[in-house]
Motif scaffolding. Structure first.
Motif, PDB file in Angstrom:
ATOM      1  N   THR A 119       0.854  -1.177   0.000  1.00  0.00           N
ATOM      2  CA  THR A 119       0.000   0.000   0.000  1.00  0.00           C
ATOM      3  C   THR A 119       0.888   1.224   0.000  1.00  0.00           C
ATOM      4  OG1 THR A 119      -1.712  -1.168   1.262  1.00  0.00           O
ATOM      5  CG2 THR A 119      -1.845   1.241   1.195  1.00  0.00           C
ATOM      6  N   PHE A 120       0.760   2.047  -1.018  1.00  0.00           N
ATOM      7  CA  PHE A 120       1.645   3.193  -1.202  1.00  0.00           C
ATOM      8  C   PHE A 120       1.615   4.144  -0.012  1.00  0.00           C
ATOM      9  CE2 PHE A 120       2.156   7.568  -3.014  1.00  0.00           C
ATOM     10  CZ  PHE A 120       3.504   7.482  -3.327  1.00  0.00           C
ATOM     11  N   SER A 121       0.465   4.287   0.629  1.00  0.00           N
ATOM     12  CA  SER A 121       0.335   5.255   1.721  1.00  0.00           C
ATOM     13  C   SER A 121       0.837   4.725   3.063  1.00  0.00           C
ATOM     14  CB  SER A 121      -1.128   5.675   1.872  1.00  0.00           C
ATOM     15  OG  SER A 121      -1.937   4.546   2.161  1.00  0.00           O
ATOM     16  N   LYS A 122       1.189   3.437   3.125  1.00  0.00           N
ATOM     17  CA  LYS A 122       1.662   2.846   4.383  1.00  0.00           C
ATOM     18  C   LYS A 122       3.171   2.650   4.341  1.00  0.00           C
ATOM     19  CE  LYS A 122      -2.647   0.421   5.417  1.00  0.00           C
ATOM     20  NZ  LYS A 122      -3.287  -0.909   5.658  1.00  0.00           N
ATOM     21  N   ARG A 123       3.820   2.917   5.456  1.00  0.00           N
ATOM     22  CA  ARG A 123       5.270   2.801   5.524  1.00  0.00           C
ATOM     23  C   ARG A 123       5.682   1.334   5.547  1.00  0.00           C
ATOM     24  NH1 ARG A 123      10.203   2.713   7.842  1.00  0.00           N
ATOM     25  NH2 ARG A 123      11.476   4.611   7.788  1.00  0.00           N
ATOM     26  N   GLY A 124       6.463   0.937   4.561  1.00  0.00           N
ATOM     27  CA  GLY A 124       7.009  -0.401   4.526  1.00  0.00           C
ATOM     28  C   GLY A 124       8.346  -0.478   5.232  1.00  0.00           C
ATOM     29  N   ASP A 125       8.947  -1.648   5.172  1.00  0.00           N
ATOM     30  CA  ASP A 125      10.236  -1.884   5.831  1.00  0.00           C
ATOM     31  C   ASP A 125      11.011  -2.875   4.979  1.00  0.00           C
ATOM     32  OD1 ASP A 125      12.387  -2.746   7.416  1.00  0.00           O
ATOM     33  OD2 ASP A 125      11.256  -2.526   9.273  1.00  0.00           O
ATOM     34  N   PHE A 126      12.142  -2.454   4.443  1.00  0.00           N
ATOM     35  CA  PHE A 126      12.905  -3.321   3.567  1.00  0.00           C
ATOM     36  C   PHE A 126      13.251  -4.642   4.237  1.00  0.00           C
ATOM     37  CE2 PHE A 126      17.081  -4.932   2.272  1.00  0.00           C
ATOM     38  CZ  PHE A 126      16.798  -5.277   0.961  1.00  0.00           C
ATOM     39  N   ASP A 127      13.582  -4.603   5.513  1.00  0.00           N
ATOM     40  CA  ASP A 127      13.981  -5.821   6.216  1.00  0.00           C
ATOM     41  C   ASP A 127      12.819  -6.794   6.400  1.00  0.00           C
ATOM     42  OD1 ASP A 127      16.632  -4.969   6.519  1.00  0.00           O
ATOM     43  OD2 ASP A 127      16.136  -3.831   8.336  1.00  0.00           O
ATOM     44  N   VAL A 128      11.602  -6.300   6.269  1.00  0.00           N
ATOM     45  CA  VAL A 128      10.412  -7.142   6.443  1.00  0.00           C
ATOM     46  C   VAL A 128       9.806  -7.536   5.106  1.00  0.00           C
ATOM     47  CG1 VAL A 128       8.077  -7.259   7.395  1.00  0.00           C
ATOM     48  CG2 VAL A 128       9.911  -6.143   8.699  1.00  0.00           C
ATOM     49  N   ASP A 129       9.608  -6.538   4.227  1.00  0.00           N
ATOM     50  CA  ASP A 129       8.876  -6.817   2.974  1.00  0.00           C
ATOM     51  C   ASP A 129       9.715  -6.609   1.714  1.00  0.00           C
ATOM     52  OD1 ASP A 129       8.988  -4.015   2.663  1.00  0.00           O
ATOM     53  OD2 ASP A 129       6.986  -3.734   3.493  1.00  0.00           O
ATOM     54  N   GLY A 130      10.949  -6.156   1.853  1.00  0.00           N
ATOM     55  CA  GLY A 130      11.828  -6.002   0.705  1.00  0.00           C
ATOM     56  C   GLY A 130      11.571  -4.781  -0.154  1.00  0.00           C
ATOM     57  N   THR A 131      10.673  -3.874   0.278  1.00  0.00           N
ATOM     58  CA  THR A 131      10.345  -2.696  -0.533  1.00  0.00           C
ATOM     59  C   THR A 131      11.240  -1.515  -0.170  1.00  0.00           C
ATOM     60  OG1 THR A 131       8.669  -1.863   1.004  1.00  0.00           O
ATOM     61  CG2 THR A 131       7.956  -3.454  -0.674  1.00  0.00           C
ATOM     62  N   HIS A 132      11.306  -0.558  -1.086  1.00  0.00           N
ATOM     63  CA  HIS A 132      12.154   0.625  -0.896  1.00  0.00           C
ATOM     64  C   HIS A 132      11.384   1.937  -0.856  1.00  0.00           C
ATOM     65  CE1 HIS A 132      15.365  -1.985  -3.013  1.00  0.00           C
ATOM     66  NE2 HIS A 132      15.767  -1.844  -1.772  1.00  0.00           N
ATOM     67  N   VAL A 133      10.234   1.985  -1.551  1.00  0.00           N
ATOM     68  CA  VAL A 133       9.573   3.274  -1.809  1.00  0.00           C
ATOM     69  C   VAL A 133       8.109   3.217  -1.415  1.00  0.00           C
ATOM     70  CG1 VAL A 133       8.965   4.969  -3.593  1.00  0.00           C
ATOM     71  CG2 VAL A 133      11.143   3.738  -3.745  1.00  0.00           C
ATOM     72  N   ASP A 134       7.675   4.204  -0.662  1.00  0.00           N
ATOM     73  CA  ASP A 134       6.263   4.469  -0.397  1.00  0.00           C
ATOM     74  C   ASP A 134       6.171   5.925   0.039  1.00  0.00           C
ATOM     75  OD1 ASP A 134       6.930   4.469   2.444  1.00  0.00           O
ATOM     76  OD2 ASP A 134       6.775   2.292   2.370  1.00  0.00           O
ATOM     77  N   LEU A 135       4.955   6.424   0.210  1.00  0.00           N
ATOM     78  CA  LEU A 135       4.770   7.843   0.503  1.00  0.00           C
ATOM     79  C   LEU A 135       5.422   8.263   1.818  1.00  0.00           C
ATOM     80  CD1 LEU A 135       3.576  10.543  -0.355  1.00  0.00           C
ATOM     81  CD2 LEU A 135       1.411   9.847   0.711  1.00  0.00           C
ATOM     82  N   PRO A 136       5.236   7.544   2.921  1.00  0.00           N
ATOM     83  CA  PRO A 136       5.894   7.974   4.161  1.00  0.00           C
ATOM     84  C   PRO A 136       7.413   8.033   4.031  1.00  0.00           C
ATOM     85  CG  PRO A 136       4.142   6.416   4.660  1.00  0.00           C
ATOM     86  CD  PRO A 136       4.310   6.408   3.172  1.00  0.00           C
ATOM     87  N   ARG A 137       8.007   7.055   3.362  1.00  0.00           N
ATOM     88  CA  ARG A 137       9.471   7.076   3.237  1.00  0.00           C
ATOM     89  C   ARG A 137       9.934   8.136   2.235  1.00  0.00           C
ATOM     90  NH1 ARG A 137      10.947   0.701   2.784  1.00  0.00           N
ATOM     91  NH2 ARG A 137       8.857   0.651   1.853  1.00  0.00           N
ATOM     92  N   MET A 138       9.118   8.450   1.241  1.00  0.00           N
ATOM     93  CA  MET A 138       9.454   9.566   0.352  1.00  0.00           C
ATOM     94  C   MET A 138       9.535  10.865   1.142  1.00  0.00           C
ATOM     95  SD  MET A 138       7.218   8.733  -3.113  1.00  0.00           S
ATOM     96  CE  MET A 138       8.017   9.973  -4.143  1.00  0.00           C
ATOM     97  N   ASN A 139       8.570  11.076   2.027  1.00  0.00           N
ATOM     98  CA  ASN A 139       8.597  12.280   2.868  1.00  0.00           C
ATOM     99  C   ASN A 139       9.799  12.285   3.798  1.00  0.00           C
ATOM    100  OD1 ASN A 139       6.203  13.366   1.799  1.00  0.00           O
ATOM    101  ND2 ASN A 139       4.925  12.212   3.222  1.00  0.00           N
ATOM    102  N   GLU A 140      10.084  11.142   4.378  1.00  0.00           N
ATOM    103  CA  GLU A 140      11.175  11.061   5.344  1.00  0.00           C
ATOM    104  C   GLU A 140      12.540  11.252   4.683  1.00  0.00           C
ATOM    105  OE1 GLU A 140      12.775   7.907   8.763  1.00  0.00           O
ATOM    106  OE2 GLU A 140      10.789   7.651   7.850  1.00  0.00           O
TER     107      GLU A 140
END
Length: 423
Positions: free
Chosen positions: A63-84
């Protein structure tokens, strides 16, 4: 400043309407002051030229609007991390793996690419308060000024066009603004840097037609993944400068995907831009453990390795099995220092007017010390440390690619356009 205007205004309104808070001795400590490099970082317009994140858009666990975690789900980009991390957007990729050169396979690839472009447009519609489709340099500047994220579209591998160059017009109308003719294997358009042997010695006749139509439409031509001869052909034929959206210097690490100095210099002298990737296998030699190699061999024996020939169920099963394999036997990873070595070398070679960052996020990029986009301020800090000015850094993070886009836009001859509003 551009990203704070909306939140500052809203905060002032809420403060004015809220009841006075009781005074206590146990008040929260003020937020730590930003460093000088962080101030530069968050003042700059940050555009990454190769975001593979659309591969997740039609999947159930992202979900683009939810903060992911590379160590958990392997993703790099979402809206919260773009802001951060201060990422303002970039080129979101329509990727199709290379398959057989026949009509049935072209049709399957076309359908896949249309759905991927649709998913990018759906993202912009669903999150219209936070992101917006961009079709031009002016759009990017306006969207950033409004505090939204910029969504350009690129195509990695022109394979889904089949042999019908007019399909490029269709994708252009849908918002495509960058095109790469080839990926891991030779396509109908060009030789790949990583195929076993060349098929055309550079661009094919169909690839030459692709370059000409891209120039007419105002599409940036991307030489990443192309063989050196293909890039040379693109430079010679294109009437506008080209980009390497996610590549690196061969002088730092001799890998087929990396580019020799003379070609990097030629691209820069032509006005082009080299965007440095953070894909570990292209940064340095990373031998896998015997356990991982054995597991990979077992996976390939069960599924093969060409996902383009798999049906949807088999492809999903393969990807799930591959994710489990990576958890059990993690691939070796490169480092932030090695990424910076590639970036600083290229900057020294061709100068800050012709270099940027295309880290291959959500497509295999990321290194220890910069595992996702939250760590992007580290890059700015190192550039400051290396003596680059704020003006240089602004060019590296987004100015150079927007300058290139402006030149490509100015040279276009087609009257086609893209709809600006979703009704």
């Amino acid at each position: 400043m551009k990203k704070l205007l909306l939140s500052v205004a809203l905060g002032a309104l809420l403060t004015a309407c809220a009841p006075e808070a009781p005074q206590t001795e146990d008040t929260a400590a003020p937020a730590p002051a930003r460093s000088a490099s962080d101030e530069i970082h968050f003042r700059s317009l940050l555009l990454d030229t190769h975001l593979d994140t659309p591969a997740y858009f039609h999947t159930p666990d992202y979900t683009f609007s939810k903060r992911g975690d590379f160590d958990v789900d392997g993703t790099h980009v979402d809206l919260p991390r773009m802001n951060e991390g201060g990422l303002d957007g970039g080129f979101w990729v329509i990727f199709t793996p290379q398959g057989p050169l026949d009509e049935a396979s072209y049709l399957a690839a076309r359908n896949m690419a249309v759905m991927r472009q649709m998913s990018i447009r759906e993202l912009a519609a669903k999150y219209h308060n936070d992101v917006e489709l961009a079709f031009s340099t002016a759009d990017a500047e306006r969207i950033a000024a409004a505090g939204k994220k910029i969504v350009f579209q690129s195509m990695e591998n022109a394979y889904p066009l089949g042999t019908d160059i007019s399909m490029l017009d269709t994708f252009y109308i849908g918002g495509l603004r960058m095109i790469a003719p080839v990926h891991f294997r030779n396509s109908q358009f060009a030789d790949s840097a990583t195929d076993v042997s060349p098929a055309y010695g550079g661009l094919s006749p169909l690839g030459e037609a692709l370059v000409r139509r891209a120039n007419e439409l105002g599409l940036i031509l991307d030489g990443s993944h192309a063989s050196d001869d293909t890039v040379r052909d693109m430079l010679e034929l294109s009437t506008t400068p080209i980009i390497l959206s996610h590549s690196g210097p061969k002088a730092v690490y001799d890998h087929p995907r990396n580019v020799p100095d003379d070609l990097l210099i030629a691209i820069a002298e032509d006005g082009g831009v080299i965007q440095i990737n953070a894909y570990g296998a292209y940064l340095e030699a990373l031998p896998a453990s015997p356990e991982r190699l054995a597991a990979l061999a077992e996976l390939e024996a069960q599924y093969g390795r060409d996902t383009s020939t798999m049906d949807d169920a088999t492809r999903d099963a393969y990807r799930a099995a591959f994710q489990e394999l990576n958890k059990a036997f993690p691939p070796p990873r490169s480092t932030f220092e090695k990424f910076m070595e590639h970036l600083l070398y290229t900057l020294e070679l061709v100068g800050p007017d012709h270099v940027g960052v295309g880290a291959d996020w959500d497509g295999g990029g990321g290194v220890d010390g910069m595992k996702d986009i939250v760590d992007l301020p580290k890059v700015t800090a190192r550039l400051v440390e290396a003596g680059y000015s704020e003006e240089d850094i602004a060019k590296i993070w987004g100015g150079n690619v927007l300058r290139l886009m402006s030149e490509v836009e100015a040279a276009r001859s087609s009257g086609l356009s893209s709809p600006q509003v979703l009704n």
